[in-house]
Write an enzyme that holds these catalytic residues in place. Structure first.
Site, PDB file in Angstrom:
ATOM      1  N   LEU A 153     -22.344  16.938 -29.811  1.00  0.00           N
ATOM      2  CA  LEU A 153     -21.793  17.097 -28.456  1.00  0.00           C
ATOM      3  C   LEU A 153     -21.170  15.800 -27.965  1.00  0.00           C
ATOM      4  CD1 LEU A 153     -23.787  15.620 -26.154  1.00  0.00           C
ATOM      5  CD2 LEU A 153     -25.224  17.568 -26.666  1.00  0.00           C
ATOM      6  N   GLU A 155     -20.166  13.534 -24.451  1.00  0.00           N
ATOM      7  CA  GLU A 155     -20.538  13.421 -23.043  1.00  0.00           C
ATOM      8  C   GLU A 155     -19.387  13.937 -22.184  1.00  0.00           C
ATOM      9  OE1 GLU A 155     -22.246   9.677 -21.929  1.00  0.00           O
ATOM     10  OE2 GLU A 155     -23.639   9.760 -23.609  1.00  0.00           O
ATOM     11  N   ASN A 208     -18.845  10.274 -37.122  1.00  0.00           N
ATOM     12  CA  ASN A 208     -18.583   9.252 -36.100  1.00  0.00           C
ATOM     13  C   ASN A 208     -17.821   8.066 -36.679  1.00  0.00           C
ATOM     14  OD1 ASN A 208     -19.588  10.732 -34.053  1.00  0.00           O
ATOM     15  ND2 ASN A 208     -21.336   9.431 -33.590  1.00  0.00           N
ATOM     16  N   CYS A 260     -22.364   6.074 -28.579  1.00  0.00           N
ATOM     17  CA  CYS A 260     -22.474   6.558 -29.969  1.00  0.00           C
ATOM     18  C   CYS A 260     -21.520   5.888 -30.945  1.00  0.00           C
ATOM     19  CB  CYS A 260     -22.251   8.065 -30.001  1.00  0.00           C
ATOM     20  SG  CYS A 260     -23.552   8.957 -29.159  1.00  0.00           S
TER      21      CYS A 260
END
Ligand SMILES: NC(=O)c1ccc[n+]([C@@H]2O[C@H](COP(=O)([O-])OP(=O)(O)OC[C@H]3O[C@@H](n4cnc5c(N)ncnc54)[C@H](O)[C@@H]3O)[C@@H](O)[C@H]2O)c1
Ligand SMILES: O=c1ccn([C@@H]2O[C@H](COP(=O)(O)OP(=O)(O)O[C@H]3O[C@H](CO)[C@@H](O)[C@H](O)[C@H]3O)[C@@H](O)[C@H]2O)c(=O)[nH]1
Length: 441
Positions: A153, A155, A208, A260
């Site tokens: 997910l 933000e 990521n 992240c």
């Protein structure tokens, strides 16, 4: 003590834990959410949500009313009744980039004696490949399966991303445990990708890391566009039409940030160093990101050279739609500016100074008071309201006339009408004189 008679426990009530707890309840499960932060749990019991996430409060209220969701400060009475215990606690970076797993370790130790035989411990926190073996060893329970279920997910769109994900990844070395965890997501229309546990852990870092590399590249192409006289919106708009590249995450900005991408990219780079694998590409993305942050501050060099300069900053959060300041590029950029200028900043989601984080700047209560008297305006976050500002009036209140828009968010014609000089990333500046700062890459 709140009553609980359900099947799922979520440990950690932050962005991932609270969203997971609320959405799993929305999917029909009975969920108990546990956090050591007593204040946060007390507020949640009063239906108060600190996170700026669309629909989170609404779904929380609804599922509290349905009796499907409860909040606790202790796992003692809820874990023994659970089939699945999700670990959603922080995994911050250490100074060398490696991942600090102390919160995951603490939860594992805490629940070890509480889990019923046949239960599953599901790690949703972002952890380095192989962490499930460490968790299993700490747990010391052959009758409890450890499952990796990374979360993707974002933000600001956490609920939508959870309920309508691109994919769900469930990794376990025990296929029955993986199938049981996968069934929790039955109400969601997305493919469940089943892998071994190490692969699931690696997916999250690989994803990521890829985003970090992509965004560093995007910002470098924006810099090149300025140098050669191309328009980054046209260039990346056309590049992104290639489905092998994709149009998402192609917008230049003041450097990528947030809780992240920076820590996960550094962790991936540290994994490269630790394993001897060549992940220098990720190291380069981290270094390039720092360069872009310095470059953005450098765009105000002319203004900073004047006597007692004042800079107004619009936006402090790492992106619009969140009130999270963790690793926001605005913090290093405004720190650089504050060495030479008075910085006043406005962000619609940051209503009070944050000690230790915003000490170097003056927090204004609205955009107009931040901008009044400034020599230059620097837009760092693309909050929609900034595009609607009354630029003619703002221009009259300014001492200078420079606006630096790092998100290509403002309408150039409105700023030109107001007599302001607009500097944008990856695009020609909207004022006649050549820019010394952009003469070389
Ligand atoms: N924030 C995101 O967008 C996002 C998205 C995907 C994955 N992740 C990963 O998910 C994990 C959690 O991130 P987050 O952003 O939700 O963190 P957060 O800081 O928002 O929330 C973490 C919560 O865990 C609680 N906590 C800490 N130690 C605890 C313990 N021992 N027992 C019970 N509660 C404890 C804290 O009080 C806090 O409320 C991290 O590994 C992160 O990398 C985050
Ligand atoms: O085109 C873009 C997209 C993003 N950003 C910046 O990149 C950073 C990260 O943005 P985003 O990815 O939207 O935010 P996060 O909420 O941090 O989400 C990322 O990090 C989460 C935590 O691991 C993952 O779950 C998500 O999949 C991943 O997108 C922010 O500073 C953005 O401003 C840009 O500059 N240009």
């Amino acid at each position: 003590m709140e009553r609980y008679s359900g099947a799922v426990v979520v440990i950690g009530a932050g962005y991932v834990g609270l969203t997971s707890a609320v959405c799993l309840a929305e999917l029909g499960h009975r969920v108990a959410c546990v956090d050591i932060d007593e204040g946060r749990i007390a507020r949640l019991r009063e239906n108060r949500v600190d996170l700026l996430e669309p629909r989170l409060a609404e779904l929380l209220h609804r599922n509290r009313r349905r009796g499907r969701l409860s909040f606790h400060t202790e796992p003692t009475f809820v874990v023994p009744a659970a089939d699945d215990v999700f670990v959603c606690v922080p995994t911050p970076g250490r100074p060398d980039g490696s991942t600090d797993l102390s919160a995951v370790d603490a939860v594992t130790r805490r629940v070890s004696g509480l889990l019923r035989p046949g239960a599953r411990l599901v790690v949703k926190s972002t952890v380095p490949p192989g962490t499930h073996r460490r968790v299993a060893a700490l747990l010391g329970r052959a009758d409890v399966a450890v499952v990796s279920n990374p979360e993707f997910l974002r933000e600001g769109t956490a609920v939508a991303d959870f309920l309508e994900p691109d994919r769900i990844v469930v990794g376990a070395d025990d296929p029955t445990a993986a199938a049981m965890v996968a069934r929790l997501y039955d109400g969601i229309d997305a493919e469940v990708l089943r892998t071994d546990a190490t692969s699931a852990e690696t997916v999250k870092f690989a994803a990521n890391g890829f985003l970090a590399v992509k965004l560093a590249y995007v910002n470098s192409i924006a810099e090149l566009c300025e140098h050669v006289g191309a328009d980054v919106a046209d260039v990346l708009g056309a590049v992104g039409r290639d489905p092998r590249i994709g149009a998402a995450h192609l917008r230049p900005g003041p450097g990528w940030g947030g809780p992240c991408l920076p820590k996960d990219a550094r962790a991936l780079a540290a994994l490269g160093a630790g394993t001897g694998c060549d992940l220098s590409l990720v190291d380069a993305a981290v270094a390039v990101n720092a360069h872009h942050q310095r470059r953005v501050a450098g765009l105000l060099d002319d203004v900073l050279a004047a006597g007692e300069p004042r800079v107004a900053v619009l936006g402090l959060t790492f992106k619009a739609g969140t009130n999270d300041l963790r690793d926001s590029p605005a913090l290093p950029i405004t720190t650089l500016l504050a060495r030479h200028a008075k910085v006043s900043a406005y962000d619609p989601a940051i209503t009070a100074a944050v000690p230790g984080v915003t000490d170097h700047l003056k927090l204004a209560s609205d955009a107009e008071s931040a901008v009044a008297g400034s020599d230059a305006v620097l837009l760092l976050t693309d909050w929609p309201e900034f595009a609607r500002l009354p630029w003619r009036r703002l221009a009259r209140s300014m001492r200078g006339d420079l606006v630096v828009d790092t998100r290509n968010h403002l309408a150039a014609d409105r700023l030109a009408d107001a007599g302001l000089r607009l500097r944008r990333l990856g695009r020609a500046p909207l004022f006649p004189e050549p820019l010394a700062a952009s003469a070389t890459c």
